[in-house]
Write a protein that holds these residues in place. Sequence first.
Motif, mmCIF file in Angstrom:
data_model
loop_
_atom_site.group_PDB
_atom_site.id
_atom_site.type_symbol
_atom_site.label_atom_id
_atom_site.label_comp_id
_atom_site.label_asym_id
_atom_site.label_seq_id
_atom_site.Cartn_x
_atom_site.Cartn_y
_atom_site.Cartn_z
ATOM 1 N N SER A 1 0.851 -1.211 0.000
ATOM 2 C CA SER A 1 0.000 0.000 0.000
ATOM 3 C C SER A 1 0.868 1.235 0.000
ATOM 4 O O SER A 1 1.834 1.297 0.773
ATOM 5 N N LEU B 1 -9.243 2.178 1.639
ATOM 6 C CA LEU B 1 -9.990 0.975 1.996
ATOM 7 C C LEU B 1 -10.992 1.353 3.074
ATOM 8 O O LEU B 1 -10.616 1.530 4.227
ATOM 9 N N HIS C 1 -13.964 -2.315 6.878
ATOM 10 C CA HIS C 1 -14.320 -3.682 6.489
ATOM 11 C C HIS C 1 -13.668 -4.656 7.457
ATOM 12 O O HIS C 1 -12.753 -4.287 8.201
ATOM 13 N N ASP D 1 -12.024 -8.483 6.708
ATOM 14 C CA ASP D 1 -11.786 -9.341 5.535
ATOM 15 C C ASP D 1 -12.656 -10.607 5.594
ATOM 16 O O ASP D 1 -12.984 -11.183 4.556
ATOM 17 N N VAL E 1 -2.972 -11.210 10.028
ATOM 18 C CA VAL E 1 -2.371 -10.326 9.025
ATOM 19 C C VAL E 1 -1.079 -9.761 9.604
ATOM 20 O O VAL E 1 -1.081 -9.216 10.715
ATOM 21 N N TRP F 1 1.333 -6.893 9.123
ATOM 22 C CA TRP F 1 1.287 -5.571 8.470
ATOM 23 C C TRP F 1 2.606 -4.877 8.783
ATOM 24 O O TRP F 1 2.903 -4.587 9.948
ATOM 25 N N MET G 1 -3.454 3.044 9.763
ATOM 26 C CA MET G 1 -4.796 2.502 9.573
ATOM 27 C C MET G 1 -5.507 2.509 10.923
ATOM 28 O O MET G 1 -4.860 2.600 11.963
ATOM 29 N N PHE H 1 -2.528 -8.437 13.198
ATOM 30 C CA PHE H 1 -3.917 -8.223 13.605
ATOM 31 C C PHE H 1 -4.864 -9.267 13.027
ATOM 32 O O PHE H 1 -4.569 -9.943 12.047
ATOM 33 N N HIS I 1 -11.629 -2.656 10.311
ATOM 34 C CA HIS I 1 -10.451 -1.798 10.132
ATOM 35 C C HIS I 1 -10.531 -1.123 8.772
ATOM 36 O O HIS I 1 -11.353 -1.501 7.935
ATOM 37 N N GLY I 2 -9.663 -0.162 8.538
ATOM 38 C CA GLY I 2 -9.648 0.543 7.261
ATOM 39 C C GLY I 2 -8.733 1.751 7.337
ATOM 40 O O GLY I 2 -7.935 1.879 8.274
ATOM 41 N N ASN I 3 -8.847 2.636 6.348
ATOM 42 C CA ASN I 3 -8.031 3.849 6.379
ATOM 43 C C ASN I 3 -8.817 5.024 5.802
ATOM 44 O O ASN I 3 -9.890 4.844 5.232
ATOM 45 N N ARG J 1 2.594 7.163 3.237
ATOM 46 C CA ARG J 1 2.643 5.883 3.956
ATOM 47 C C ARG J 1 3.052 4.763 2.982
ATOM 48 O O ARG J 1 2.505 4.637 1.892
ATOM 49 N N SER K 1 3.286 0.576 3.322
ATOM 50 C CA SER K 1 3.135 -0.597 4.178
ATOM 51 C C SER K 1 2.857 -1.819 3.314
ATOM 52 O O SER K 1 2.436 -1.694 2.160
ATOM 53 N N ASN L 1 1.113 -5.916 3.543
ATOM 54 C CA ASN L 1 0.348 -6.838 4.379
ATOM 55 C C ASN L 1 0.322 -8.222 3.750
ATOM 56 O O ASN L 1 0.337 -8.365 2.525
ATOM 57 N N ARG M 1 -1.017 -12.467 4.863
ATOM 58 C CA ARG M 1 -1.687 -13.342 5.817
ATOM 59 C C ARG M 1 -0.908 -14.624 6.085
ATOM 60 O O ARG M 1 -0.311 -15.187 5.162
HETATM 61 O O1 LIG Z 1 -3.258 -0.994 5.156
HETATM 62 C C1 LIG Z 1 -4.416 -0.633 5.358
HETATM 63 O O2 LIG Z 1 -4.752 0.541 5.525
HETATM 64 C C2 LIG Z 1 -5.517 -1.660 5.423
HETATM 65 C C3 LIG Z 1 -4.994 -3.041 5.260
HETATM 66 C C4 LIG Z 1 -6.047 -4.076 5.281
HETATM 67 O O3 LIG Z 1 -7.222 -3.822 5.186
HETATM 68 C C5 LIG Z 1 -5.643 -5.487 5.413
HETATM 69 O O4 LIG Z 1 -4.432 -5.783 5.400
HETATM 70 O O5 LIG Z 1 -6.533 -6.349 5.550
#
Ligand SMILES: O=C(O)CCC(=O)C(=O)O
Length: 263
Positions: A112, A123, A126, A128, A139, A141, A153, A202, A208-210, A219, A221, A223, A225
């Motif tokens: 991201s 995002l 939500h 997931d 996750v 991150w 986030m 997490f 969660h979201g942004n 930013r 980052s 992510n 799983r």
């Molecule tokens: O990086 C973000 O802002 C959200 C990441 C996210 O929704 C996720 O990794 O499931």
Amino acid sequence: MFAELSPRAKEYVETGKVVVPVSDRASLDWIVSKVAGFVREQLGAGGTDDLALLNGVHRHVDGDRLNEFRLAIIEALVREPDFRRRYYLLAREAIEEIAGTELAMQKRVNLSIQMPDDASSLLPVHADTWSGDSPYEVVVWLPLVDCHGTKSMYFLPGDAGRLAELNESLFDGRSPSADALFGRIKDDVQWLEVRHGEVLLFDQSLPHGNVVNATDETRWSMNCRFKGVFTPYGDKKLGEFFEPVALRPCSIRGMSYRLPRIG
Ligand SMILES: O=C(O)CCC(=O)C(=O)O
Ligand SMILES: [Fe+2]
């Protein structure tokens, strides 16, 4: 349960998240310097300070080219043969405490890039799991630069009881808009502060979201799983979306065992 949970594992059970120092600093440095190298290749410019380059990348990239730029960087990174192993190593201790030692990892790590004032890659709130991911996943991150406030986030922390309560009340049998959903949780969410050198783990079943990054830095980052290989899968299956990255001898033998043909 016989096994004592570590303080970190207890925190994850209670809140659905932990922020920990990376367990392999060399792997973090390797990833950051690869990314900065690809950014310099893309821009044909950049200076020598990797973090300053990443934080200030919006001075070189137009908003309408951002997605193309982001895809070029992540494509270059996923072609690096050692990239996924490095990603696993930098969070290995915490992943093992939270998900076990026999692990499947998402095949494709996501990147991201959230530039200041850019609304093109947000995002909205939500979980997931609402779209078919399994709750048996963590996750990992990874911020490449210091992240805080809207540069980071938001996350609604809670234990399993809180999550059950939330899932009862949040939808109320209907499907509200993301804005309405965010309105309901915004007083309870935390804006996660995760610094360069740390990693966030997490539970993607918590909301969660942004939002638009209102700081003056970009930013960066990633992510990805991870899950116990033998835990239930959602829509994303082993062999397609996930791949085993750590197995014990008993499982290696068990997974290749075939019953003798009889008759
Ligand atoms: O990086 C973000 O802002 C959200 C990441 C996210 O929704 C996720 O990794 O499931
Ligand atoms: Fe998510």
